[in-house]
Design a protein around this motif. Sequence first.
Motif, short mmCIF file in Angstrom:
data_model
loop_
_atom_site.label_atom_id
_atom_site.label_comp_id
_atom_site.label_asym_id
_atom_site.label_seq_id
_atom_site.Cartn_x
_atom_site.Cartn_y
_atom_site.Cartn_z
N SER A 62 18.28 -43.38 -3.78
CA SER A 62 17.97 -43.21 -2.36
C SER A 62 16.47 -43.25 -2.15
N VAL A 63 16.07 -43.83 -1.02
CA VAL A 63 14.66 -43.93 -0.63
C VAL A 63 14.55 -43.50 0.82
N MET A 64 13.55 -42.71 1.15
CA MET A 64 13.34 -42.28 2.52
C MET A 64 12.87 -43.45 3.39
N THR A 65 13.29 -43.45 4.66
CA THR A 65 12.90 -44.50 5.61
C THR A 65 12.39 -43.83 6.89
N VAL A 66 11.81 -44.63 7.77
CA VAL A 66 11.38 -44.11 9.07
C VAL A 66 12.47 -44.39 10.12
N GLY A 67 13.71 -44.36 9.69
CA GLY A 67 14.83 -44.58 10.58
C GLY A 67 15.54 -45.88 10.24
N VAL A 93 32.11 -50.48 -5.86
CA VAL A 93 32.09 -50.52 -7.33
C VAL A 93 31.05 -51.50 -7.87
N ASP A 94 30.51 -52.36 -7.01
CA ASP A 94 29.59 -53.40 -7.45
C ASP A 94 28.12 -53.07 -7.26
N GLY A 95 27.80 -52.21 -6.28
CA GLY A 95 26.40 -51.99 -5.92
C GLY A 95 25.91 -52.99 -4.90
N ARG A 96 26.84 -53.53 -4.08
CA ARG A 96 26.46 -54.52 -3.07
C ARG A 96 26.24 -53.89 -1.69
N VAL A 97 26.48 -52.60 -1.55
CA VAL A 97 26.31 -51.92 -0.27
C VAL A 97 24.93 -51.29 -0.19
N ILE A 98 24.25 -51.49 0.94
CA ILE A 98 23.02 -50.77 1.27
C ILE A 98 23.37 -49.86 2.43
N ARG A 99 23.49 -48.58 2.16
CA ARG A 99 23.88 -47.64 3.22
C ARG A 99 22.64 -47.08 3.90
N LEU A 100 22.63 -47.13 5.23
CA LEU A 100 21.53 -46.57 6.02
C LEU A 100 21.99 -45.27 6.66
N ASP A 101 21.32 -44.19 6.34
CA ASP A 101 21.59 -42.88 6.95
C ASP A 101 20.38 -42.46 7.77
N SER A 102 20.63 -41.61 8.75
CA SER A 102 19.55 -41.22 9.65
C SER A 102 19.80 -39.82 10.18
N PHE A 103 18.71 -39.12 10.49
CA PHE A 103 18.80 -37.84 11.18
C PHE A 103 18.74 -38.01 12.70
N SER A 104 18.65 -39.26 13.18
CA SER A 104 18.41 -39.49 14.60
C SER A 104 19.52 -38.93 15.49
N ARG A 149 12.10 -39.69 13.36
CA ARG A 149 11.88 -40.98 12.68
C ARG A 149 11.97 -40.80 11.17
N CYS A 150 13.08 -40.26 10.75
CA CYS A 150 13.29 -39.98 9.34
C CYS A 150 14.74 -40.25 8.98
N GLY A 151 14.93 -41.01 7.93
CA GLY A 151 16.26 -41.28 7.42
C GLY A 151 16.15 -41.69 5.96
N GLN A 154 4.75 -46.90 4.53
CA GLN A 154 4.46 -45.96 3.43
C GLN A 154 5.57 -44.93 3.26
N ALA A 155 5.77 -44.08 4.27
CA ALA A 155 6.81 -43.05 4.19
C ALA A 155 6.96 -42.44 5.57
N PRO A 156 8.05 -41.70 5.82
CA PRO A 156 8.15 -41.00 7.10
C PRO A 156 7.01 -40.01 7.28
N SER A 157 6.77 -39.62 8.52
CA SER A 157 5.72 -38.67 8.85
C SER A 157 5.82 -37.41 7.99
N GLY A 158 4.66 -36.97 7.50
CA GLY A 158 4.64 -35.74 6.72
C GLY A 158 5.10 -34.53 7.51
#
Length: 552
Positions: free
Chosen positions: A189-194, A355-366, A374-376, A397-401
């Motif tokens: 998992s990697v943090m995103t800005v949404g 089972v393959d690793g072909r899904v990129i799941r996007l999650d968000s706190f929005s 602006r964090c997910g 770079q990363a979501p707001s500190g």
Amino acid sequence: MSPPAAVNIDVGVEAVDDNSPTTTPDYLTVLGVDELRAKTVFSGGIAAVGLSDAFKSKSNTKKPMSKDFTYRLTLESRSRQPSPLKLAAQHLSKKGMISLGGGLPSSAYFPFDHVSVGVPRGDLFSESDIHEYAHNVTIGKHDMKEGRSAYDLSVALNYGQGTGSPQMVRWVTEHTEIVHNPPYQDWASVMTVGSTSAFEMCLRSFCNRGDYFIADEYAFCSAIEAGNGLGIKAVGIRMDSEGMIPSHLDEVLSNWDEKARNAAKPFLIYLVPTGQNPTGSTQGAQRRREIYALAQKHDLIFIEDEPYYFLQMDKYVSPNAAASNGNGNGSASPAPKNLDEFLKGLVPSYLSMDVDGRVIRLDSFSKVIAPGSRCGWLTTSSKICERLMRHNEVTVQAPSGFSQAILFKLLDEHWGHGKYLDWLGYIRKEYSARRNIMLEACEKYIPQEVASWTPPAAGMFLWFKLRQDRHPAFGKKSLLEIEQEIFEAVIDQKTLLAKGSWFFAAQEGQHPDLYFRATFAAAEEGAMVEGIRRFGNALRISFGLPGAVKET
């Protein structure tokens, strides 16, 4: 959470509610997190590296490895090199290190000593209770050095890694394993800005100008516009009450004509499977299995955008229909007895069956905390995750500190995973009640001879299908002109709904039907009912139906 028996109401097709249970292994219980953390080493200094592998359960190593999909990456994505400054920052964790290298400002010059936020106390989740009984949590500048916390402002407000802070990476990794338990070993998992930013990043990583990506026939308009700006078009797949129709997806891909389209067969598919925006449709477990099988058949990369995943609701039962059976309003089912029951009641995610690793799941706190955070985060195979992290390094770079620190304080130190799931159950119940209020207003005020709708099983949206063949201008004006006329009639009633054409994926094509979207997320309950009444009146005016009231 088992829904009551369905009672049909004459407003279109019944929503499918296939809540086949997910499986949460014993070692991935919410209560097992503390034991897991006791066995992991946590490093959280300035610009510390935070990788999911450090925070997953040891039994994750017993799973098979994912397939390698890096061959699908664009030249832009493959060309990204690690930032030397980011790599050098890993040495800051060494005891006694004096840094004269990276340009990280001294926290002595951050004009903040602490930040305090009022958060829910116990199970008092309502707005009025939070206001009256708020528990104040404080984030100090040097809490880590002084032994008060695992995160503080001196770290949160400085530069960080493209993964996001280790503190938040740890939390989202644990949450992902508890809820979805990906069936392969090397996920991350990697943090995103949404999710909007994350989707644009995925487009640039997998598609070139002139390519197509696959979407629902009616899809989130910001996703479509993100592609348009990059010269990447969407090909829309027809939908029913469960969303994307697998047979049409297979037909489009099997018969793709590269010469006619002047483009290679698309391999990137974008879906909002739960509470889809704009239609409100939710894919049942079997529908998801069918689409995933087609993703394997056609070797697709799968973007699962799920901001509404936890807003899954019981089937709606009309009060009128229930009353006629002597049952009262049967729209509410008993609350889940515990967190495990809550999780098992959710439709399985694509990530949980990947089972393959072909899904990129996007999650968000929005949709479940606050859009302005602006964090997910995104979750996918570690090889793809590494490429997307490199993209973060040279863009957001990363979501707001501030956001990461406040969310850490709320989710990790104050709530923990269990209380966060309690919160999700609470807002699920609240949105269910708001949906029911809107649907009851629709039954009372919307002329059903020209409008139909499907009670949504999740999300925030209600999708109206209008009978353009009954409009006085049918055959005389285009569909878009009729849509605009109705839109203006609604605006004249001082009410705003979204036009269906705004969401049509294949912008160069002609959408065959007339739709409008309403949301039950924003307006106060009384205003929401009044808005539906005004919408119904606008339809009567535009369609020339009896009972219309000319209002000023």
